[in-house]
Design an enzyme around this catalytic site. Structure first.
Site, PDB file in Angstrom:
ATOM      1  N   THR A   1       0.844  -1.198   0.000  1.00 51.19           N
ATOM      2  CA  THR A   1       0.000   0.000   0.000  1.00 51.19           C
ATOM      3  C   THR A   1       0.885   1.256   0.000  1.00 51.19           C
ATOM      4  O   THR A   1       0.612   2.227  -0.721  1.00 51.19           O
ATOM      5  CB  THR A   1      -0.904  -0.002   1.264  1.00 51.19           C
ATOM      6  N   TRP A   2       1.917   1.215   0.793  1.00 53.79           N
ATOM      7  CA  TRP A   2       2.863   2.342   0.891  1.00 53.79           C
ATOM      8  C   TRP A   2       3.598   2.532  -0.438  1.00 53.79           C
ATOM      9  O   TRP A   2       3.685   3.656  -0.957  1.00 53.79           O
ATOM     10  CB  TRP A   2       3.842   2.052   2.019  1.00 53.79           C
TER      11      TRP A   2
ATOM     12  N   HIS B   1       0.507  -9.221  -7.217  1.00 51.47           N
ATOM     13  CA  HIS B   1       1.044 -10.058  -6.143  1.00 51.47           C
ATOM     14  C   HIS B   1       1.525 -11.387  -6.738  1.00 51.47           C
ATOM     15  O   HIS B   1       1.875 -12.305  -6.008  1.00 51.47           O
ATOM     16  CB  HIS B   1      -0.032 -10.364  -5.093  1.00 51.47           C
TER      17      HIS B   1
HETATM   18  P1  A3P Z   1       1.238  -3.859   9.851  1.00 54.08           P
HETATM   19  O1  A3P Z   1       0.179  -4.896   9.718  1.00 54.08           O
HETATM   20  O2  A3P Z   1       2.501  -4.410  10.438  1.00 54.08           O
HETATM   21  O3  A3P Z   1       0.795  -2.641  10.540  1.00 54.08           O
HETATM   22  P2  A3P Z   1       0.411  -4.312   2.469  1.00 54.08           P
HETATM   23  O4  A3P Z   1       0.206  -2.921   2.050  1.00 54.08           O
HETATM   24  O5  A3P Z   1       1.402  -5.071   1.636  1.00 54.08           O
HETATM   25  O6  A3P Z   1      -0.877  -5.042   2.655  1.00 54.08           O
HETATM   26  O7  A3P Z   1       1.128  -4.260   3.904  1.00 54.08           O
HETATM   27  C1  A3P Z   1       0.409  -3.763   4.994  1.00 54.08           C
HETATM   28  C2  A3P Z   1       1.403  -3.308   6.049  1.00 54.08           C
HETATM   29  O8  A3P Z   1       1.962  -2.059   5.655  1.00 54.08           O
HETATM   30  C3  A3P Z   1       0.706  -3.084   7.360  1.00 54.08           C
HETATM   31  O9  A3P Z   1       1.660  -3.404   8.375  1.00 54.08           O
HETATM   32  C4  A3P Z   1       0.402  -1.580   7.296  1.00 54.08           C
HETATM   33  O10 A3P Z   1       0.168  -1.007   8.545  1.00 54.08           O
HETATM   34  C5  A3P Z   1       1.651  -1.065   6.639  1.00 54.08           C
HETATM   35  N1  A3P Z   1       1.458   0.226   5.960  1.00 54.08           N
HETATM   36  C6  A3P Z   1       0.356   0.660   5.296  1.00 54.08           C
HETATM   37  N2  A3P Z   1       0.546   1.907   4.828  1.00 54.08           N
HETATM   38  C7  A3P Z   1       1.778   2.280   5.211  1.00 54.08           C
HETATM   39  C8  A3P Z   1       2.537   3.484   5.035  1.00 54.08           C
HETATM   40  N3  A3P Z   1       2.030   4.523   4.402  1.00 54.08           N
HETATM   41  N4  A3P Z   1       3.784   3.507   5.559  1.00 54.08           N
HETATM   42  C9  A3P Z   1       4.308   2.469   6.212  1.00 54.08           C
HETATM   43  N5  A3P Z   1       3.632   1.307   6.407  1.00 54.08           N
HETATM   44  C10 A3P Z   1       2.378   1.196   5.933  1.00 54.08           C
END
Ligand code: A3P
Length: 306
Positions: A56-57, A112
């Protein structure tokens, strides 16, 4: 193909194993469609990851970088559209990916899919691939909490120990996790310069350098003027967890609302974003088991996942 109904989720999710990797049903069907039909454009940039590694980041950052000529921090669609809706997933929304090709020349495509399942046209093309990965222990916890919340079970009803065991057996969304990473890792050695690896923890520690690396790699480098004007910092701030998780769309919206089986509340993509949350879940025995497993799986590859 082989199926596995996830017992710790009380049977709410069934995974399908296809070409060595597990996936949920609708993405499994979308994979076959993408493999048959997707025609890569040379300008495509593939944003790839195993779920829960920081996708997502990375999507938010890549989107902000690529569209910064059109939008600034006060007009960007990221303020009202969650990152997964800004960059469509190849195996979920092939039509949107193709529409982007036709209408706007928008280069970002997300997936993915493991490297070995990518559509042939993508593998054969020269398009760039950005791959994000993360410490395996935090991925296990993030994966567990995401599916537990998505299926609306309480933590007590979804035992972490069973989720951990499944993960160690390779049964996770797009798992085995280590095979997913290794597929891209090996491909990056066969075609040097084609795949940029970004590590979630490194990005947290040094966002500025990593965002600049990302922009340069995908062909949208920051000019000296932009750097002086603070454009890099603005993008980092816009895409930060603190900012993104507090936007109304990410607090209250739903991703894929029209698709009952995979509609997910946006807030579930923004949980804690902390390094080391695994320490709140793992026993010493679990820690030893996963360390040993990862040592075995990655031995001699040069990758570090602990
Ligand atoms: P946590 O569950 O450890 O909090 P993905 O996007 O691949 O599904 O991964 C989700 C993880 O990225 C989650 O980790 C989420 O909180 C974290 N995440 C989402 N947005 C983020 C951001 N802008 N910066 C850093 N981490 C982020």
């Amino acid at each position: 193909c082989p199926q596995h109904t996830i017992s710790w989720l009380k049977g709410n999710i069934t995974m399908y194993k296809y070409l060595g990797f597990w996936n949920i049903k609708s993405f499994h069907e979308g994979t076959i469609l993408a493999q048959k039909c997707f025609k890569a454009e040379p300008s495509d940039v593939l944003v790839s990851s195993c779920p829960k590694t920081g996708t997502t980041w990375l999507k938010a950052l890549a989107f902000a970088i690529v569209t910064r000529d059109k939008f600034d921090e006060s007009t960007t669609p990221l303020l009202t559209t969650m990152p997964h809706d800004c960059i469509p997933l190849l195996e979920h929304d092939l039509k949107k990916v193709e529409d982007n090709h036709k209408n706007s020349g928008f280069p970002l495509v997300a997936t993915h899919l493991p490297y070995s399942s990518l559509p042939e046209s993508l593998v054969a093309s020269d398009c760039k691939i950005v791959y994000i990965y993360r410490n395996v222990k935090d991925v296990i916890v993030s994966h567990y909490r995401f599916l537990q919340e998505a299926t609306k079970l309480s933590v007590d009803d979804a035992p972490f120990e069973a989720a951990f065991d499944d993960f160690c057996q390779g049964i996770s969304w797009c798992g085995p996790y280590w095979d997913h990473i290794l597929g891209y890792w090996k491909a990056s050695h066969e075609r040097p310069g084609r795949i940029l690896f970004l590590k979630y923890e490194d990005m947290k520690r040094d966002p500025r350098n990593n965002v600049k690396r990302l922009a340069e790699f995908i062909g949208y480098p920051f000019s000296i003027e932009e750097e002086k004007a603070g454009v890099v910092e603005n993008i980092i701030k816009l895409c930060s967890f603190e900012n993104m998780s507090n936007l109304e769309v990410n607090k209250s919206g739903t991703h894929r609302p029209e698709e009952e089986d995979i509609a997910i509340e946006n807030r579930l993509y923004f949980r804690k974003a902390k390094d080391g949350d695994w320490e709140n879940y793992f026993t010493e025995e679990m820690k030893e088991k996963i360390d040993k497993l990862i040592d075995e799986k990655l031995s001699g590859t040069g990758l570090v996942l602990k």
